[in-house]
Design a protein around this motif. Structure first.
Motif, PDB file in Angstrom:
ATOM      1  N   ARG A  53      20.999   3.491 -39.535  1.00 37.30           N
ATOM      2  CA  ARG A  53      19.636   3.919 -39.886  1.00 37.30           C
ATOM      3  C   ARG A  53      19.511   5.434 -39.732  1.00 37.30           C
ATOM      4  NH1 ARG A  53      16.689   0.450 -42.686  1.00 37.30           N
ATOM      5  NH2 ARG A  53      14.726   1.205 -41.813  1.00 37.30           N
ATOM      6  N   TRP A  54      18.790   6.021 -40.686  1.00 39.04           N
ATOM      7  CA  TRP A  54      18.540   7.457 -40.637  1.00 39.04           C
ATOM      8  C   TRP A  54      17.034   7.705 -40.630  1.00 39.04           C
ATOM      9  CZ3 TRP A  54      21.976  11.724 -40.861  1.00 39.04           C
ATOM     10  CH2 TRP A  54      23.330  11.374 -40.902  1.00 39.04           C
ATOM     11  N   ARG A  55      16.634   8.748 -39.941  1.00 41.61           N
ATOM     12  CA  ARG A  55      15.215   9.115 -39.872  1.00 41.61           C
ATOM     13  C   ARG A  55      15.015  10.498 -40.507  1.00 41.61           C
ATOM     14  NH1 ARG A  55      13.349   9.892 -34.084  1.00 41.61           N
ATOM     15  NH2 ARG A  55      14.329  11.942 -34.393  1.00 41.61           N
ATOM     16  N   LYS A  63      -5.132  20.000 -38.167  1.00 38.35           N
ATOM     17  CA  LYS A  63      -4.112  19.624 -37.189  1.00 38.35           C
ATOM     18  C   LYS A  63      -2.814  19.216 -37.885  1.00 38.35           C
ATOM     19  CE  LYS A  63      -7.428  18.103 -33.688  1.00 38.35           C
ATOM     20  NZ  LYS A  63      -7.884  16.981 -32.833  1.00 38.35           N
ATOM     21  N   SER A  64      -1.706  19.616 -37.298  1.00 38.74           N
ATOM     22  CA  SER A  64      -0.394  19.245 -37.814  1.00 38.74           C
ATOM     23  C   SER A  64       0.124  18.040 -37.045  1.00 38.74           C
ATOM     24  CB  SER A  64       0.591  20.411 -37.687  1.00 38.74           C
ATOM     25  OG  SER A  64       0.192  21.485 -38.506  1.00 38.74           O
ATOM     26  N   ARG A  65       0.623  17.058 -37.788  1.00 35.11           N
ATOM     27  CA  ARG A  65       1.150  15.846 -37.160  1.00 35.11           C
ATOM     28  C   ARG A  65       2.499  15.501 -37.779  1.00 35.11           C
ATOM     29  NH1 ARG A  65      -4.258  14.722 -38.469  1.00 35.11           N
ATOM     30  NH2 ARG A  65      -5.649  14.569 -36.668  1.00 35.11           N
ATOM     31  N   LEU A  66       3.344  14.879 -36.993  1.00 32.31           N
ATOM     32  CA  LEU A  66       4.646  14.459 -37.483  1.00 32.31           C
ATOM     33  C   LEU A  66       4.497  13.244 -38.396  1.00 32.31           C
ATOM     34  CD1 LEU A  66       6.933  14.798 -34.338  1.00 32.31           C
ATOM     35  CD2 LEU A  66       7.088  16.124 -36.458  1.00 32.31           C
ATOM     36  N   VAL A  67       5.226  13.263 -39.502  1.00 34.31           N
ATOM     37  CA  VAL A  67       5.290  12.114 -40.402  1.00 34.31           C
ATOM     38  C   VAL A  67       6.769  11.813 -40.584  1.00 34.31           C
ATOM     39  CG1 VAL A  67       4.693  11.186 -42.677  1.00 34.31           C
ATOM     40  CG2 VAL A  67       3.203  12.890 -41.596  1.00 34.31           C
ATOM     41  N   GLU A  68       7.147  10.544 -40.501  1.00 32.41           N
ATOM     42  CA  GLU A  68       8.562  10.208 -40.606  1.00 32.41           C
ATOM     43  C   GLU A  68       8.767   8.876 -41.326  1.00 32.41           C
ATOM     44  OE1 GLU A  68       9.623   7.990 -36.470  1.00 32.41           O
ATOM     45  OE2 GLU A  68       9.346  10.176 -36.321  1.00 32.41           O
ATOM     46  N   ARG A  69       9.966   8.710 -41.861  1.00 35.49           N
ATOM     47  CA  ARG A  69      10.382   7.463 -42.490  1.00 35.49           C
ATOM     48  C   ARG A  69      11.849   7.237 -42.171  1.00 35.49           C
ATOM     49  NH1 ARG A  69       5.756   7.171 -42.797  1.00 35.49           N
ATOM     50  NH2 ARG A  69       4.412   6.489 -44.529  1.00 35.49           N
ATOM     51  N   THR A  70      12.235   5.965 -42.029  1.00 39.29           N
ATOM     52  CA  THR A  70      13.635   5.625 -41.769  1.00 39.29           C
ATOM     53  C   THR A  70      14.170   4.755 -42.898  1.00 39.29           C
ATOM     54  OG1 THR A  70      13.004   3.679 -40.468  1.00 39.29           O
ATOM     55  CG2 THR A  70      13.334   5.738 -39.264  1.00 39.29           C
ATOM     56  N   ARG A  71      15.447   4.994 -43.221  1.00 39.56           N
ATOM     57  CA  ARG A  71      16.127   4.229 -44.263  1.00 39.56           C
ATOM     58  C   ARG A  71      17.617   4.156 -43.932  1.00 39.56           C
ATOM     59  NH1 ARG A  71      11.569   3.426 -45.200  1.00 39.56           N
ATOM     60  NH2 ARG A  71      10.457   3.323 -47.198  1.00 39.56           N
ATOM     61  N   PRO A  72      18.390   3.354 -44.692  1.00 35.25           N
ATOM     62  CA  PRO A  72      19.818   3.191 -44.372  1.00 35.25           C
ATOM     63  C   PRO A  72      20.650   4.462 -44.528  1.00 35.25           C
ATOM     64  CG  PRO A  72      19.038   1.372 -45.725  1.00 35.25           C
ATOM     65  CD  PRO A  72      17.953   2.380 -45.706  1.00 35.25           C
ATOM     66  N   THR A  73      20.203   5.414 -45.368  1.00 32.25           N
ATOM     67  CA  THR A  73      20.948   6.665 -45.534  1.00 32.25           C
ATOM     68  C   THR A  73      20.004   7.846 -45.395  1.00 32.25           C
ATOM     69  OG1 THR A  73      20.607   6.835 -47.926  1.00 32.25           O
ATOM     70  CG2 THR A  73      22.480   5.492 -47.189  1.00 32.25           C
ATOM     71  N   ALA A  74      20.597   9.017 -45.167  1.00 29.63           N
ATOM     72  CA  ALA A  74      19.785  10.229 -45.016  1.00 29.63           C
ATOM     73  C   ALA A  74      19.017  10.549 -46.299  1.00 29.63           C
ATOM     74  CB  ALA A  74      20.684  11.399 -44.629  1.00 29.63           C
ATOM     75  N   ALA A  75      19.700  10.396 -47.436  1.00 24.32           N
ATOM     76  CA  ALA A  75      19.047  10.707 -48.713  1.00 24.32           C
ATOM     77  C   ALA A  75      17.878   9.768 -48.977  1.00 24.32           C
ATOM     78  CB  ALA A  75      20.059  10.620 -49.853  1.00 24.32           C
ATOM     79  N   ALA A  78      16.127   8.153 -46.739  1.00 21.99           N
ATOM     80  CA  ALA A  78      15.067   8.431 -45.767  1.00 21.99           C
ATOM     81  C   ALA A  78      14.236   9.630 -46.204  1.00 21.99           C
ATOM     82  CB  ALA A  78      15.676   8.676 -44.378  1.00 21.99           C
ATOM     83  N   GLU A  79      14.915  10.676 -46.689  1.00 22.62           N
ATOM     84  CA  GLU A  79      14.199  11.863 -47.147  1.00 22.62           C
ATOM     85  C   GLU A  79      13.343  11.554 -48.379  1.00 22.62           C
ATOM     86  OE1 GLU A  79      15.093  16.449 -48.618  1.00 22.62           O
ATOM     87  OE2 GLU A  79      16.620  15.329 -47.486  1.00 22.62           O
ATOM     88  N   ALA A  80      13.902  10.761 -49.303  1.00 24.08           N
ATOM     89  CA  ALA A  80      13.144  10.394 -50.508  1.00 24.08           C
ATOM     90  C   ALA A  80      11.912   9.572 -50.138  1.00 24.08           C
ATOM     91  CB  ALA A  80      14.030   9.624 -51.481  1.00 24.08           C
ATOM     92  N   ALA A  81      12.066   8.650 -49.194  1.00 20.76           N
ATOM     93  CA  ALA A  81      10.946   7.817 -48.759  1.00 20.76           C
ATOM     94  C   ALA A  81       9.869   8.656 -48.088  1.00 20.76           C
ATOM     95  CB  ALA A  81      11.437   6.738 -47.802  1.00 20.76           C
ATOM     96  N   LEU A  82      10.285   9.652 -47.331  1.00 19.19           N
ATOM     97  CA  LEU A  82       9.325  10.526 -46.669  1.00 19.19           C
ATOM     98  C   LEU A  82       8.541  11.341 -47.694  1.00 19.19           C
ATOM     99  CD1 LEU A  82       8.074  11.827 -44.179  1.00 19.19           C
ATOM    100  CD2 LEU A  82      10.028  13.401 -44.103  1.00 19.19           C
TER     101      LEU A  82
END
Length: 386
Positions: free
Chosen positions: A24-26, A37-49, A51-55
């Motif tokens: 899993r990659w985040r 206000k700034s807040r963290l937003v994240e997504r996890t997926r099986p690969t780095a690419a 995960a980034e696309a989902a985010l």
């Protein structure tokens, strides 16, 4: 030096990391919301690419409450419908609504309708407009650009976008080597008008005198088709643009009681021969209509049909590029040759911007105010009398 604050509605650098245990990659970034206000937003997926696309996809709608009627995730299809409703509520003319409606329905929605407001980037809009210009012509692309600009302005005013992306799209240029209709040399006008009067189809459609009027007045075809006797001052030998004929979907031809633009509403001095022509037409038609250029069935004349009627015979007339617009350019040329200024000719043609008159209709200009007498002298013997 302190680091500049991140703008509202934007996010910072995206970082990706493989989570412990593997598989899993985040992807994570910091997004600044409308409350500042700034807040963290994240997504996890099986690969780095992935995960980034989902985010990135999540960031398009991460702030669901942003906007009033509109949000960054609103599609351009929905935005287009709201834009047309907005223009209708503002009381825009039937012709304007028809133009915007066609641009949205025939071009924007089929090609861009599924994009969201957030996805309407200058690059995507530029690609679309260039394709529209290539496939449907510069006029269609110009109308689409105007509609898109209005749509995105509505999005900005509702807080669904921070900036109108159309402002960053390079303006379309006219294709090289492709010019509009050309003016007829004044010395060639008598022969052309004789040929027009001798064309059976134009005589049958009662179009000949319409073209004579357009040549003398430099009116647009829609303006001439809508001319009513109440707009003519026979004593002063003038006619006033008070309406234009437009085709409205579901209603057919409509006499729109608002000219094309504010500058289009103008009073035009006419040669006496032209005023006499209008008087004769009114005398012949007054038992059935107050219109001066109706169809032979006494209905509102369609400007598009009138243009088509001329296109069908222009090869035989010896002018393969002749159009109704030629008459406006010819009138402008005669006024130019008489030494009138760009401002004076713009007023005669109903142009808001004299630079358009100068760039498109003539070359060098200088002079005074005498359009009526200039046209009367230039067209002496060209407009039929009696």
């Amino acid at each position: 030096m302190p680091r500049p604050r991140q703008e509202i509605g934007t996010y910072g650098k995206i970082s990706t990391v493989e989570l412990s245990g593997g598989g899993r990659w985040r992807a994570r970034t910091r997004y600044r919301f409308a409350d500042g206000k700034s807040r963290l937003v994240e997504r996890t997926r099986p690969t780095a690419a992935k995960a980034e696309a989902a985010l990135k996809r999540a960031l398009l709608d991460v702030e669901a409450a942003r906007g009033d009627m509109l949000k960054p995730t609103t599609t351009l299809k929905a935005l287009g419908a709201l834009f047309l409703d907005h223009k209708r509520d503002m009381g825009r003319s039937d012709g304007t609504l028809e133009t915007y409606g066609y641009a949205v329905g025939a071009h924007i929605v089929p090609r861009l309708g599924d994009l969201t407001i957030a996805e309407a980037t200058p690059s995507r809009l530029s690609t679309f407009l260039n394709a529209t210009s290539r496939d449907s012509g510069p006029g269609a692309a110009k109308n689409c650009r105007s509609a898109l600009s209005g749509m995105m302005a509505l999005a900005v005013s509702n807080g669904a976008a921070d900036r109108n992306p159309v402002h960053d799209v390079e303006r379309l240029s006219r294709p090289r080597g492709k010019k509009g209709s050309s003016a007829i040399a004044p010395e060639d006008l008598p022969a052309l008008m004789r040929a027009i009067r001798a064309t059976p189809s134009l005589v049958e459609q009662d179009t000949v005198e319409l073209f004579e009027f357009m040549l003398a007045s430099a009116w647009r075809v829609g303006e001439a088709c809508a001319l009513d006797v109440s707009s003519v001052d026979f004593e002063a030998s003038t006619a006033t643009v008070e309406a234009t004929n437009v085709r409205v979907k579901g209603r057919g031809i409509v006499r729109q009681g608002v000219p094309k633009t504010d500058s289009s509403a103008r009073t035009t001095p006419l040669p006496r021969a032209t005023t006499d022509l209008l008087a004769r037409r009114h005398e012949r038609l007054k038992a059935e209509t107050n219109l001066l250029f109706p169809t032979v069935l006494m209905r509102l004349r369609d400007p598009s049909n009138t243009q088509r009627e001329l296109r069908e015979v222009r090869e035989g007339l010896g002018y393969p590029k002749l159009s109704t617009h030629t008459f406006r350019k010819t009138a402008a040329t005669m006024l130019d040759r008489a030494g009138m200024s760009a401002t004076e000719i713009a007023a005669y043609l109903g142009h808001a911007n004299p630079s358009l008159t100068q760039d498109v209709y003539m070359n060098t200009l200088a002079g005074d105010t005498r359009a009526g007498s200039v046209m009367a002298e230039a067209l002496s013997g060209v407009i039929q009398s009696g």
